[in-house]
Write a protein that holds these residues in place. Sequence first.
Motif, PDB file in Angstrom:
ATOM      1  N   PHE A  51       0.817  -1.336  -0.156  1.00 36.67           N
ATOM      2  CA  PHE A  51       0.013  -0.232  -0.033  1.00 36.67           C
ATOM      3  C   PHE A  51       0.972   1.170   0.066  1.00 36.67           C
ATOM      4  CE2 PHE A  51      -1.764   3.304   2.697  1.00 36.67           C
ATOM      5  CZ  PHE A  51      -3.072   3.644   1.949  1.00 36.67           C
ATOM      6  N   ILE A  52       1.741   1.260   0.825  1.00 34.10           N
ATOM      7  CA  ILE A  52       2.776   2.480   0.945  1.00 34.10           C
ATOM      8  C   ILE A  52       3.635   2.675  -0.126  1.00 34.10           C
ATOM      9  CG2 ILE A  52       4.867   3.400   2.004  1.00 34.10           C
ATOM     10  CD1 ILE A  52       3.446   2.008   4.666  1.00 34.10           C
ATOM     11  N   GLU A  53       3.945   1.583  -0.992  1.00 34.36           N
ATOM     12  CA  GLU A  53       4.872   1.577  -2.239  1.00 34.36           C
ATOM     13  C   GLU A  53       4.092   2.150  -3.515  1.00 34.36           C
ATOM     14  OE1 GLU A  53       6.437  -2.262  -2.595  1.00 34.36           O
ATOM     15  OE2 GLU A  53       8.042  -1.826  -1.015  1.00 34.36           O
ATOM     16  N   ARG A  54       2.632   1.839  -3.342  1.00 34.63           N
ATOM     17  CA  ARG A  54       1.751   2.304  -4.383  1.00 34.63           C
ATOM     18  C   ARG A  54       1.212   3.682  -4.145  1.00 34.63           C
ATOM     19  NH1 ARG A  54      -1.228  -2.156  -3.023  1.00 34.63           N
ATOM     20  NH2 ARG A  54      -2.975  -0.765  -2.146  1.00 34.63           N
ATOM     21  N   GLY A  55       2.007   4.317  -3.160  1.00 38.23           N
ATOM     22  CA  GLY A  55       1.363   5.704  -2.720  1.00 38.23           C
ATOM     23  C   GLY A  55       0.249   5.827  -2.126  1.00 38.23           C
ATOM     24  N   GLY A  56      -0.426   4.801  -1.727  1.00 38.25           N
ATOM     25  CA  GLY A  56      -1.894   4.925  -1.020  1.00 38.25           C
ATOM     26  C   GLY A  56      -3.013   4.752  -2.012  1.00 38.25           C
TER      27      GLY A  56
END
Length: 58
Positions: A51-56
């Motif tokens: 989730f964090i890597e996708r930028g939320g």
Amino acid sequence: MVETKILTVYEVADFLKIHFNSAYELIREGKIRYIKVGRQIRIPESYLQEFIERGGTN
């Protein structure tokens, strides 16, 4: 065996510095993947990292 940290919704909310209701909303919207253990929602740390890597976003 690889040890995976499993988080509660409250722990995810605390980590993201958001209200726990906002964390539940992200889960309901499918933005954060989760698993169910009985009736309880749990989030493996790797799902939160995705989730964090996708930028939320989805």
